[in-house]
Scaffold this active site. Structure first.
Site, PDB file in Angstrom:
ATOM      1  N   VAL A  85       0.876  -1.165   0.000  1.00 47.05           N
ATOM      2  CA  VAL A  85       0.000   0.000   0.000  1.00 47.05           C
ATOM      3  C   VAL A  85       0.913   1.213   0.000  1.00 47.05           C
ATOM      4  CG1 VAL A  85      -1.752   1.293   1.279  1.00 47.05           C
ATOM      5  CG2 VAL A  85      -1.843  -1.222   1.218  1.00 47.05           C
ATOM      6  N   GLY A  93      -6.769   1.169   6.071  1.00 50.71           N
ATOM      7  CA  GLY A  93      -7.328  -0.172   6.121  1.00 50.71           C
ATOM      8  C   GLY A  93      -7.219  -0.954   4.827  1.00 50.71           C
ATOM      9  N   GLY A  95      -4.530  -2.467   3.373  1.00 51.34           N
ATOM     10  CA  GLY A  95      -3.778  -3.706   3.511  1.00 51.34           C
ATOM     11  C   GLY A  95      -4.623  -4.784   4.173  1.00 51.34           C
ATOM     12  N   ASN A 122      11.676  -5.100   8.928  1.00 52.90           N
ATOM     13  CA  ASN A 122      10.475  -4.335   8.588  1.00 52.90           C
ATOM     14  C   ASN A 122       9.474  -4.331   9.755  1.00 52.90           C
ATOM     15  OD1 ASN A 122       8.370  -3.038   7.336  1.00 52.90           O
ATOM     16  ND2 ASN A 122       8.418  -4.303   5.492  1.00 52.90           N
ATOM     17  N   TYR A 129       1.086  -7.289  10.614  1.00 54.22           N
ATOM     18  CA  TYR A 129       0.739  -8.710  10.493  1.00 54.22           C
ATOM     19  C   TYR A 129       0.398  -9.313  11.853  1.00 54.22           C
ATOM     20  CZ  TYR A 129       2.565  -8.503   5.707  1.00 54.22           C
ATOM     21  OH  TYR A 129       2.794  -8.198   4.391  1.00 54.22           O
TER      22      TYR A 129
END
Length: 155
Positions: A85, A93, A95, A122, A129
């Site tokens: 993104v 929102g 992703g 990262n 995640y």
């Protein structure tokens, strides 16, 4: 608007792939062309798929994926090759929406999981995640065979 990619999206998808490569500190690594993407995504027997999020008349995010297979479950899954993104659109929102769509595809088709890789440095993406309930596969080490090693093994 989240939707399946179409051939008109290819230049923007490639732009996002290049943006991702730059973010991942590999700006010169992308060899893919629009023609390569066209053949992979929209050729006679596509094995790669893509979804996009449109915002403000442009592609703000992409998910490029393909099917994998688990011999342990006897079921397919999705391997997420690229999720990106653009920075100006992060936090909206997109992703999560792209991953939600892939989860929906898994549920509809009986696929067992979604797998992907993330660079260890990262932290913002790892945090994202983690917030979704994804778990790192720390016990696994990714390997790649390419370039001269691939050629040498094939000889």
């Amino acid at each position: 608007m989240l939707r399946r990619a179409n051939p008109l999206d290819l230049p923007e998808i490639l732009r996002r792939i290049r943006d991702l490569a730059e973010y991942e500190r590999e700006p010169d690594a992308v060899e893919t062309t629009v023609d390569d993407l066209d053949a992979a995504l929209f050729g006679p027997d596509p094995a790669v798929f893509a979804h996009v999020v449109e915002a403000g008349g442009r592609i703000a995010g992409i998910a490029v994926w393909f099917l994998n297979f688990s011999t342990w479950t006897g079921k397919h899954g999705i391997y997420l090759e690229d999720l990106y993104v653009d920075p100006a659109s992060r936090g909206a929102g997109y992703g999560a929406a792209l991953l939600r769509e892939l989860a929906r595809i898994c549920e509809v088709n009986g696929y067992q999981r979604i797998d992907w890789s993330v660079l260890k440095w990262n932290a913002p993406t790892i945090g994202f995640y983690d917030s979704l309930g994804a778990v790192p596969m720390d016990e696994w080490v990714g390997y790649r065979l390419s370039d001269t090693a691939l050629k040498a093994l094939s000889d």
